[in-house]
Design an enzyme around this catalytic site. Structure first.
Site, PDB file in Angstrom:
ATOM      1  N   HIS A  63     -10.633  10.354  -3.148  1.00 38.38           N
ATOM      2  CA  HIS A  63     -10.429  11.689  -3.432  1.00 38.38           C
ATOM      3  C   HIS A  63     -12.156  12.070  -3.869  1.00 38.38           C
ATOM      4  O   HIS A  63     -13.025  11.529  -3.245  1.00 38.38           O
ATOM      5  CB  HIS A  63      -9.524  11.957  -4.551  1.00 38.38           C
ATOM      6  CG  HIS A  63      -8.389  11.255  -4.218  1.00 38.38           C
ATOM      7  ND1 HIS A  63      -7.349  11.807  -3.351  1.00 38.38           N
ATOM      8  CD2 HIS A  63      -7.713  10.317  -5.202  1.00 38.38           C
ATOM      9  CE1 HIS A  63      -6.276  11.101  -3.383  1.00 38.38           C
ATOM     10  NE2 HIS A  63      -6.357   9.977  -4.218  1.00 38.38           N
ATOM     11  N   GLU A 103      -7.622  11.307 -11.324  1.00 42.47           N
ATOM     12  CA  GLU A 103      -7.754   9.948 -10.430  1.00 42.47           C
ATOM     13  C   GLU A 103      -8.924   9.997  -9.915  1.00 42.47           C
ATOM     14  O   GLU A 103      -9.643   9.015  -9.894  1.00 42.47           O
ATOM     15  CB  GLU A 103      -6.747   9.873  -9.434  1.00 42.47           C
ATOM     16  CG  GLU A 103      -6.844   8.771  -8.443  1.00 42.47           C
ATOM     17  CD  GLU A 103      -5.936   8.700  -7.239  1.00 42.47           C
ATOM     18  OE1 GLU A 103      -5.994   7.670  -6.503  1.00 42.47           O
ATOM     19  OE2 GLU A 103      -5.109   9.824  -7.016  1.00 42.47           O
ATOM     20  N   HIS A 158      -8.032   3.384  -6.085  1.00 42.71           N
ATOM     21  CA  HIS A 158      -7.104   4.295  -6.124  1.00 42.71           C
ATOM     22  C   HIS A 158      -6.392   4.180  -7.589  1.00 42.71           C
ATOM     23  O   HIS A 158      -6.368   3.065  -8.035  1.00 42.71           O
ATOM     24  CB  HIS A 158      -6.207   4.846  -5.186  1.00 42.71           C
ATOM     25  CG  HIS A 158      -6.741   5.496  -4.070  1.00 42.71           C
ATOM     26  ND1 HIS A 158      -6.771   6.767  -3.631  1.00 42.71           N
ATOM     27  CD2 HIS A 158      -7.460   4.824  -2.903  1.00 42.71           C
ATOM     28  CE1 HIS A 158      -7.361   6.994  -2.637  1.00 42.71           C
ATOM     29  NE2 HIS A 158      -7.850   5.796  -2.093  1.00 42.71           N
ATOM     30  N   GLU A 233      -4.271   0.308  -5.605  1.00 40.63           N
ATOM     31  CA  GLU A 233      -3.851   1.114  -6.367  1.00 40.63           C
ATOM     32  C   GLU A 233      -3.663   0.686  -7.795  1.00 40.63           C
ATOM     33  O   GLU A 233      -2.703  -0.454  -7.883  1.00 40.63           O
ATOM     34  CB  GLU A 233      -2.553   1.793  -5.909  1.00 40.63           C
ATOM     35  CG  GLU A 233      -2.152   2.544  -4.678  1.00 40.63           C
ATOM     36  CD  GLU A 233      -2.517   3.900  -5.007  1.00 40.63           C
ATOM     37  OE1 GLU A 233      -3.138   4.294  -5.850  1.00 40.63           O
ATOM     38  OE2 GLU A 233      -2.319   4.939  -3.960  1.00 40.63           O
TER      39      GLU A 233
END
Length: 268
Positions: A63, A103, A158, A233
């Site tokens: 992101h 995040e 992430h 993740e």
């Protein structure tokens, strides 16, 4: 000759006799210095090069800080290739903890911590974005970053946003594979990352994948990679216990150590 003069002559004659060699030749007025024996200190051994010298790693912090701004909406939502003949959104805003820790900030801080560890081990580290206050890049650009940097591997970083009871990390890789790197090396990389996180004390996911590994066909950043690539993740930001670890500098340092260990294991 008077008595004093005889004394001087006698002394001069004595000096000449002392200065003569056994063969009757007078020693020169000056002679070469006597060599002095010296002992040289042994050369120190050349220290070994750091373990990852000559290796290149791409880290992809997920992101970006301004993805959620109104000005970025058109860029973030435009469609880009997904690596399997379809398209998907350029990027997303990511998730956050219930307390509002985003995040994108987690991923950026984690990437810098992993970068520091890998560079200390001799690696060259390339980040897919230069800061946490921009937009993008799109997932197709991120997916090609490994080969464009001539990297040995790429790891995308992430944290997940799932239902609050769910917990644990998972590591995704592209499946079914689209090229030789995805067919074997990417799975090995994902496994080494999984093992590093387990060794670091992190639990595997109880809601997605199996044994901490998650084969995925829908992640463009992995589908478009032709170097070994995996996506971590790190935990569920909506789970209160994991959110506390993800939000703390100490927790992110633990994640960084575990991920760097997995990368080093793969490169060794």
């Amino acid at each position: 000759m008077s008595a004093p003069r005889r004394v001087l002559v006698t002394l001069a004659a004595g000096l000449v006799l002392v200065a003569c060699s056994a063969g009757g030749v007078a020693a020169p007025a000056s002679s070469a210095p006597v060599p002095v024996a010296t002992t040289s200190a042994p050369l120190a051994p050349t220290p070994p090069a750091p373990a990852l010298t000559g290796r290149t790693v791409v880290l992809d912090p997920g992101h970006n800080g301004r993805n959620g701004s109104g000005a970025a909406r058109a860029e973030v939502t435009r469609q880009v290739p997904d690596g399997r003949g379809g398209t998907k959104a350029c990027n997303t805003t990511g998730t956050s903890t219930n307390a509002g820790y985003p995040e994108h900030a987690f991923a950026w801080d984690l990437a810098r911590r992993v970068q520091t560890r890998l560079e200390a081990a001799g690696a060259r580290v390339v980040l897919t974005r230069p800061s946490d206050d921009g937009v993008g890049p799109c997932v197709d650009v991120r997916g090609r970053a490994g080969q464009e940097a001539g990297a040995d591997l790429m790891v995308s970083l992430h944290a997940d946003g799932s239902a609050a009871p769910n917990h644990g990390f998972h590591v995704a890789y592209s499946s079914p594979p689209l090229n030789p790197s995805q067919a074997g090396p990417a799975v090995t990389l994902a496994t080494d990352l999984r093992d590093g996180l387990v060794a670091g004390g992190f639990p595997v996911s109880d809601y997605i994948g199996r044994d901490g590994l998650s084969p995925r066909p829908d992640l463009a950043g992995l589908n478009l990679a032709t170097v070994p690539a995996a996506l971590v993740e790190c935990g569920n930001m909506r789970n209160a216990d994991e959110a506390a670890v993800l939000s703390s500098p100490e927790g992110r340092d633990r994640y960084a150590a575990a991920i760097a260990h997995g990368i080093e294991r793969f490169l060794s």
